[in-house]
Design a protein around this motif. Structure first.
Motif, PDB file in Angstrom:
ATOM      1  N   LEU A  88     -18.375 -32.233  -6.143  1.00 33.95           N
ATOM      2  CA  LEU A  88     -17.174 -31.917  -7.011  1.00 33.95           C
ATOM      3  C   LEU A  88     -17.428 -31.651  -8.414  1.00 33.95           C
ATOM      4  O   LEU A  88     -16.296 -31.317  -8.999  1.00 33.95           O
ATOM      5  CB  LEU A  88     -16.329 -32.868  -6.349  1.00 33.95           C
ATOM      6  CG  LEU A  88     -15.876 -32.764  -4.814  1.00 33.95           C
ATOM      7  CD1 LEU A  88     -15.232 -34.087  -4.735  1.00 33.95           C
ATOM      8  CD2 LEU A  88     -15.166 -31.457  -4.488  1.00 33.95           C
ATOM      9  N   ALA A  89     -18.427 -32.201  -8.968  1.00 33.58           N
ATOM     10  CA  ALA A  89     -18.581 -32.042 -10.581  1.00 33.58           C
ATOM     11  C   ALA A  89     -18.132 -30.847 -11.064  1.00 33.58           C
ATOM     12  O   ALA A  89     -18.800 -29.633 -10.686  1.00 33.58           O
ATOM     13  CB  ALA A  89     -19.788 -32.529 -10.759  1.00 33.58           C
ATOM     14  N   GLY A  90     -17.226 -30.595 -11.879  1.00 30.73           N
ATOM     15  CA  GLY A  90     -16.595 -29.381 -12.516  1.00 30.73           C
ATOM     16  C   GLY A  90     -15.753 -28.403 -11.413  1.00 30.73           C
ATOM     17  O   GLY A  90     -15.196 -27.337 -11.961  1.00 30.73           O
ATOM     18  N   ALA A  91     -15.400 -28.894 -10.415  1.00 32.90           N
ATOM     19  CA  ALA A  91     -14.575 -28.131  -9.361  1.00 32.90           C
ATOM     20  C   ALA A  91     -13.233 -28.100  -9.706  1.00 32.90           C
ATOM     21  O   ALA A  91     -12.847 -29.121 -10.410  1.00 32.90           O
ATOM     22  CB  ALA A  91     -14.612 -28.671  -7.965  1.00 32.90           C
ATOM     23  N   THR A  92     -12.255 -26.998  -9.807  1.00 34.17           N
ATOM     24  CA  THR A  92     -10.880 -26.918 -10.241  1.00 34.17           C
ATOM     25  C   THR A  92     -10.041 -26.790  -9.107  1.00 34.17           C
ATOM     26  O   THR A  92     -10.115 -26.176  -8.116  1.00 34.17           O
ATOM     27  CB  THR A  92     -10.984 -25.562 -11.113  1.00 34.17           C
ATOM     28  OG1 THR A  92     -11.639 -25.678 -12.085  1.00 34.17           O
ATOM     29  CG2 THR A  92      -9.254 -25.587 -11.398  1.00 34.17           C
ATOM     30  N   ILE A  93      -8.895 -27.848  -8.916  1.00 33.23           N
ATOM     31  CA  ILE A  93      -7.939 -27.828  -7.981  1.00 33.23           C
ATOM     32  C   ILE A  93      -6.767 -27.186  -8.373  1.00 33.23           C
ATOM     33  O   ILE A  93      -6.414 -27.867  -9.488  1.00 33.23           O
ATOM     34  CB  ILE A  93      -7.729 -29.252  -7.460  1.00 33.23           C
ATOM     35  CG1 ILE A  93      -9.053 -29.912  -6.917  1.00 33.23           C
ATOM     36  CG2 ILE A  93      -6.584 -29.042  -6.285  1.00 33.23           C
ATOM     37  CD1 ILE A  93      -8.952 -31.242  -6.545  1.00 33.23           C
ATOM     38  N   ASP A  94      -6.234 -26.113  -7.795  1.00 38.03           N
ATOM     39  CA  ASP A  94      -5.196 -25.571  -8.137  1.00 38.03           C
ATOM     40  C   ASP A  94      -4.095 -25.598  -7.011  1.00 38.03           C
ATOM     41  O   ASP A  94      -4.702 -25.715  -5.923  1.00 38.03           O
ATOM     42  CB  ASP A  94      -5.422 -23.943  -8.635  1.00 38.03           C
ATOM     43  CG  ASP A  94      -4.343 -23.328  -9.471  1.00 38.03           C
ATOM     44  OD1 ASP A  94      -3.280 -24.201  -9.843  1.00 38.03           O
ATOM     45  OD2 ASP A  94      -4.519 -22.275  -9.582  1.00 38.03           O
ATOM     46  N   ILE A  99       2.869 -15.220  -1.483  1.00 26.29           N
ATOM     47  CA  ILE A  99       3.030 -14.619  -0.024  1.00 26.29           C
ATOM     48  C   ILE A  99       1.632 -14.589   0.723  1.00 26.29           C
ATOM     49  O   ILE A  99       1.531 -14.615   1.612  1.00 26.29           O
ATOM     50  CB  ILE A  99       3.746 -13.311  -0.198  1.00 26.29           C
ATOM     51  CG1 ILE A  99       4.164 -12.750   1.264  1.00 26.29           C
ATOM     52  CG2 ILE A  99       2.766 -12.159  -0.673  1.00 26.29           C
ATOM     53  CD1 ILE A  99       5.212 -11.854   1.314  1.00 26.29           C
ATOM     54  N   ASP A 100       0.542 -14.339  -0.309  1.00 26.52           N
ATOM     55  CA  ASP A 100      -0.805 -14.361   0.304  1.00 26.52           C
ATOM     56  C   ASP A 100      -1.631 -15.478   0.423  1.00 26.52           C
ATOM     57  O   ASP A 100      -2.563 -15.437   0.923  1.00 26.52           O
ATOM     58  CB  ASP A 100      -1.565 -12.928  -0.315  1.00 26.52           C
ATOM     59  CG  ASP A 100      -1.812 -13.442  -1.787  1.00 26.52           C
ATOM     60  OD1 ASP A 100      -1.118 -14.135  -2.170  1.00 26.52           O
ATOM     61  OD2 ASP A 100      -3.090 -13.199  -2.223  1.00 26.52           O
ATOM     62  N   ALA A 101      -0.999 -16.428  -0.239  1.00 27.84           N
ATOM     63  CA  ALA A 101      -1.800 -17.760  -0.325  1.00 27.84           C
ATOM     64  C   ALA A 101      -0.764 -18.897  -0.617  1.00 27.84           C
ATOM     65  O   ALA A 101       0.125 -18.797  -1.576  1.00 27.84           O
ATOM     66  CB  ALA A 101      -2.915 -17.880  -0.990  1.00 27.84           C
ATOM     67  N   GLN A 102      -1.023 -20.216   0.244  1.00 27.63           N
ATOM     68  CA  GLN A 102      -0.035 -21.144  -0.077  1.00 27.63           C
ATOM     69  C   GLN A 102      -0.855 -22.469   0.089  1.00 27.63           C
ATOM     70  O   GLN A 102      -1.673 -22.543   1.108  1.00 27.63           O
ATOM     71  CB  GLN A 102       1.211 -21.037   0.936  1.00 27.63           C
ATOM     72  CG  GLN A 102       2.099 -22.237   0.260  1.00 27.63           C
ATOM     73  CD  GLN A 102       3.495 -22.342   1.015  1.00 27.63           C
ATOM     74  OE1 GLN A 102       3.716 -21.618   2.234  1.00 27.63           O
ATOM     75  NE2 GLN A 102       4.626 -22.792   0.328  1.00 27.63           N
ATOM     76  N   GLY A 103      -0.964 -23.181  -0.769  1.00 25.49           N
ATOM     77  CA  GLY A 103      -1.539 -24.399  -0.612  1.00 25.49           C
ATOM     78  C   GLY A 103      -2.361 -24.765  -1.773  1.00 25.49           C
ATOM     79  O   GLY A 103      -2.677 -24.028  -3.008  1.00 25.49           O
ATOM     80  N   CYS A 117     -12.405 -19.418   5.769  1.00 22.76           N
ATOM     81  CA  CYS A 117     -11.081 -20.298   5.649  1.00 22.76           C
ATOM     82  C   CYS A 117     -10.853 -20.891   4.313  1.00 22.76           C
ATOM     83  O   CYS A 117      -9.903 -21.383   3.895  1.00 22.76           O
ATOM     84  CB  CYS A 117     -10.924 -21.229   6.699  1.00 22.76           C
ATOM     85  SG  CYS A 117     -12.236 -22.479   6.516  1.00 22.76           S
ATOM     86  N   GLY A 118     -12.185 -21.272   3.656  1.00 25.75           N
ATOM     87  CA  GLY A 118     -12.272 -21.795   2.101  1.00 25.75           C
ATOM     88  C   GLY A 118     -12.246 -23.437   2.261  1.00 25.75           C
ATOM     89  O   GLY A 118     -12.134 -23.996   1.362  1.00 25.75           O
ATOM     90  N   ASP A 119     -12.168 -23.871   3.677  1.00 17.90           N
ATOM     91  CA  ASP A 119     -12.132 -25.283   3.744  1.00 17.90           C
ATOM     92  C   ASP A 119     -13.446 -26.104   3.912  1.00 17.90           C
ATOM     93  O   ASP A 119     -13.467 -27.120   3.555  1.00 17.90           O
ATOM     94  CB  ASP A 119     -11.319 -25.721   5.116  1.00 17.90           C
ATOM     95  CG  ASP A 119      -9.827 -25.435   4.847  1.00 17.90           C
ATOM     96  OD1 ASP A 119      -9.243 -25.336   3.953  1.00 17.90           O
ATOM     97  OD2 ASP A 119      -9.095 -25.174   6.350  1.00 17.90           O
ATOM     98  N   SER A 120     -14.483 -25.145   3.849  1.00 17.31           N
ATOM     99  CA  SER A 120     -15.719 -25.837   4.088  1.00 17.31           C
ATOM    100  C   SER A 120     -16.682 -25.022   3.179  1.00 17.31           C
ATOM    101  O   SER A 120     -16.461 -23.678   2.826  1.00 17.31           O
ATOM    102  CB  SER A 120     -16.250 -25.885   5.289  1.00 17.31           C
ATOM    103  OG  SER A 120     -16.503 -24.744   5.911  1.00 17.31           O
ATOM    104  N   PHE A 121     -18.000 -25.662   2.894  1.00 16.63           N
ATOM    105  CA  PHE A 121     -18.734 -25.184   1.959  1.00 16.63           C
ATOM    106  C   PHE A 121     -20.206 -25.561   2.059  1.00 16.63           C
ATOM    107  O   PHE A 121     -20.362 -26.589   2.977  1.00 16.63           O
ATOM    108  CB  PHE A 121     -18.461 -25.001   0.439  1.00 16.63           C
ATOM    109  CG  PHE A 121     -18.552 -26.325  -0.221  1.00 16.63           C
ATOM    110  CD1 PHE A 121     -19.636 -26.866  -0.777  1.00 16.63           C
ATOM    111  CD2 PHE A 121     -17.538 -27.417   0.289  1.00 16.63           C
ATOM    112  CE1 PHE A 121     -19.664 -28.332  -1.503  1.00 16.63           C
ATOM    113  CE2 PHE A 121     -17.736 -28.867  -0.191  1.00 16.63           C
ATOM    114  CZ  PHE A 121     -18.839 -29.341  -1.297  1.00 16.63           C
TER     115      PHE A 121
END
Length: 122
Positions: A88-94, A99-103, A117-121
């Protein structure tokens, strides 16, 4: 004349933990207030799983674990365990509220690939 030490001090350093945007910090603060507790912190972790091999976990936690890295963002404490920190070093949480994205979203420079889905990598 510039010495190597002077040059090094002006270079940008890579963050050693996650970065929480102002928008995300405000959302986390609001969610903690809804819970009615002042002992909660946002814990960000990486666990095996998901379609790409590793999965992000974001949850509120009151525990303190040995080796936790705690960073304060305008009164919001973000906790990363020592095993997840390198991923997670350097990761940005926003936080997105469109309407096209929430969370919550995570932009991770360490992810070689991620699933749709963006939930895994990985």
């Amino acid at each position: 004349m510039t010495t190597p030490a002077q040059t090094e001090s002006t270079e940008a350093k890579t963050p050693t933990t996650v970065v929480l945007t102002d928008v995300a910090a405000q959302k986390v603060k609001a969610l903690i207030e809804q819970e009615g507790r002042d002992d909660l912190r946002l814990r960000v972790a990486v666990q095996p799983g998901g379609c790409s091999g590793l999965r992000y976990q974001l949850f509120f936690d009151e525990r303190s674990l040995d080796g936790d890295i705690v960073t304060d963002f305008d009164g919001v404490e973000v906790v990363v365990d020592r095993m997840s920190a390198p991923y997670l070093a350097g990761a940005t949480i926003d936080f997105a509220d469109r309407i096209d994205a929430q969370g919550f979203t995570i932009d991770n420079p360490n992810a070689g690939s991620s699933c749709a889905c963006g939930d895994s990598f990985s």
